[in-house]
Design an enzyme around this catalytic site. Structure first.
Site, short mmCIF file in Angstrom:
data_model
loop_
_atom_site.label_atom_id
_atom_site.label_comp_id
_atom_site.label_asym_id
_atom_site.label_seq_id
_atom_site.Cartn_x
_atom_site.Cartn_y
_atom_site.Cartn_z
N HIS A 12 -65.50 39.26 9.56
CA HIS A 12 -65.00 38.60 8.25
C HIS A 12 -66.29 37.64 7.29
O HIS A 12 -65.66 37.44 6.50
CB HIS A 12 -63.52 38.29 8.02
CG HIS A 12 -63.40 36.68 8.75
ND1 HIS A 12 -62.59 36.46 9.43
CD2 HIS A 12 -64.21 36.05 8.94
CE1 HIS A 12 -63.14 35.07 10.31
NE2 HIS A 12 -64.38 34.46 10.02
N HIS A 59 -60.45 28.89 6.33
CA HIS A 59 -61.18 28.06 7.29
C HIS A 59 -61.14 26.75 5.75
O HIS A 59 -62.44 26.36 5.12
CB HIS A 59 -62.85 28.77 6.49
CG HIS A 59 -62.84 30.02 7.28
ND1 HIS A 59 -61.41 30.98 7.78
CD2 HIS A 59 -63.89 30.17 8.32
CE1 HIS A 59 -62.41 32.43 8.59
NE2 HIS A 59 -63.70 31.92 8.75
N HIS A 193 -71.20 33.47 16.74
CA HIS A 193 -71.83 33.08 15.05
C HIS A 193 -71.59 31.35 15.56
O HIS A 193 -70.75 31.11 16.53
CB HIS A 193 -71.71 33.70 14.01
CG HIS A 193 -70.43 34.23 13.70
ND1 HIS A 193 -68.90 34.17 14.65
CD2 HIS A 193 -69.89 32.84 12.19
CE1 HIS A 193 -68.00 33.98 13.48
NE2 HIS A 193 -68.51 33.05 12.31
N GLU A 240 -63.59 32.49 17.16
CA GLU A 240 -62.94 33.71 16.07
C GLU A 240 -62.59 34.96 17.09
O GLU A 240 -61.41 35.66 16.74
CB GLU A 240 -63.60 33.53 14.95
CG GLU A 240 -63.97 32.90 13.76
CD GLU A 240 -64.24 32.93 13.04
OE1 GLU A 240 -64.27 32.13 11.13
OE2 GLU A 240 -65.09 34.16 12.70
C1 DHB Z 1 -70.41 32.86 8.41
C2 DHB Z 1 -69.15 33.51 9.00
C3 DHB Z 1 -67.88 33.55 8.99
O1 DHB Z 1 -67.08 34.24 10.10
C4 DHB Z 1 -67.74 32.82 7.98
O2 DHB Z 1 -66.01 32.38 7.76
C5 DHB Z 1 -68.62 32.27 7.16
C6 DHB Z 1 -69.29 32.85 7.81
C7 DHB Z 1 -71.59 33.56 7.73
O3 DHB Z 1 -71.88 34.23 8.96
O4 DHB Z 1 -72.52 33.64 7.06
FE FE Z 2 -65.45 32.61 9.93
#
Ligand code: DHB
Ligand code: FE
Length: 281
Positions: A12, A59, A193, A240
């Site tokens: 997302h 978030h 990530h 996540e």
């Molecule tokens: C990014 C990824 C995420 O899951 C999020 O909630 C906000 C930013 C990103 O990779 O930029």
């Molecule tokens: Fe996220």
């Protein structure tokens, strides 16, 4: 009896929402990700769900660090989005299903999941981007939603095992539901990530591939990871993955229909997966 047709997982990343708003889906940077979605759209056109249960993490739009429920479930007639500061267009409200939400809540509490109940709930990009990806241009999308927020932000997080069990309890609640709802279950977030700290930009394709495989055939293997392991292996935001694990828990045996894995999108290894629930097929 409600029918669980299948599960959908997707990343997302907010930049996906910007790309949709700007019509960049065919650009070289975006094409490898967006080109994976037509098979998901075809599957949805055949499955014809009227409800989406969405496991996701908030978030900071609806909950902030000062008050963070471990599990929170929406019981609202509609869910509004708002400006989170990413420059995303504010989405139209999504339709809820208060009666189904309350039946799920009754079942979950009976099953010893002490969820926070939300009769008003804002939903952020982790709900809106999956809606735009799976039902592009449909405003509002043709499904009523039941959002279920899992804390992946403020430690201590719920364990992978607990999230799998939560998904299973949702699956059992739907199987016992007196409605004739046609349900898809969505897991929103990930895959690997890390957006901040010394490891910012960390991605782990080996672990992501292991997860995508295990989500199909061995979710118990994912339930065995500790939160510390998941942070180490998937990154501090890659946790996540918990929402995908909960999604998988709601399904029985599955047939994988389609999968996309492409990195990076922004700072994230982006993935999408369609799982058909064999019991419904
Ligand atoms: C990014 C990824 C995420 O899951 C999020 O909630 C906000 C930013 C990103 O990779 O930029
Ligand atoms: Fe996220």
């Amino acid at each position: 009896m409600a029918q669980i047709l299948g599960g959908l997982g997707t990343s997302h990343v907010p930049a996906i929402g910007k790309a949709i708003a700007m019509g960049l889906q065919a650009e070289p940077y975006w094409q490898p990700f967006f080109s994976g979605f037509p098979p998901a759209h075809r599957w949805l056109a055949k499955a014809r769900p009227d409800v989406a249960v969405v496991f996701y993490n908030d978030h900071g739009l609806n909950f902030f660090l000062d008050k963070m429920p471990t599990f929170a479930i929406g019981a609202a007639a509609e869910y509004c989005n708002a400006d989170e500061g990413w420059g995303l267009p504010v989405s139209q409200p999504y339709r809820g299903d208060t009666a189904l939400s309350w039946r799920l809540i009754e079942h979950l509490v009976e099953a010893d999941f002490d969820v926070t109940t939300c009769q008003e709930m804002l939903v952020d990009h982790a709900v809106c981007i999956p809606m735009e990806l799976f039902w592009p241009g449909a405003h509002p999308p043709p499904v009523r939603i039941v959002p279920i927020a899992i804390n992946t932000v403020q430690h201590p997080l719920p364990s992978a095992r607990r999230c799998l069990a939560l998904g299973r309890a949702v699956g059992a609640a739907l199987a016992a539901d007196p409605s004739d709802a046609r349900v898809v279950v969505i897991g929103s977030g990930g895959l690997s990530h890390q957006l901040d700290g010394a490891r910012a930009g960390f991605l782990n394709p080996d672990f992501d591939r292991l997860c995508l495989k295990a989500l199909v055939s061995d979710p118990e293997a994912l339930a065995a990871y500790s939160t510390a392991d998941l942070v180490e292996l998937a990154g501090s935001q890659g946790v996540e993955l918990l929402s995908w694990i909960a999604m998988r828990g709601a399904l029985g045996a599955v047939t994988p229909v389609h999968q996309v894995y492409h990195l990076p999108i922004s700072n994230t290894a982006a993935a999408m997966m369609v799982l058909e629930n064999r019991a419904a097929a």
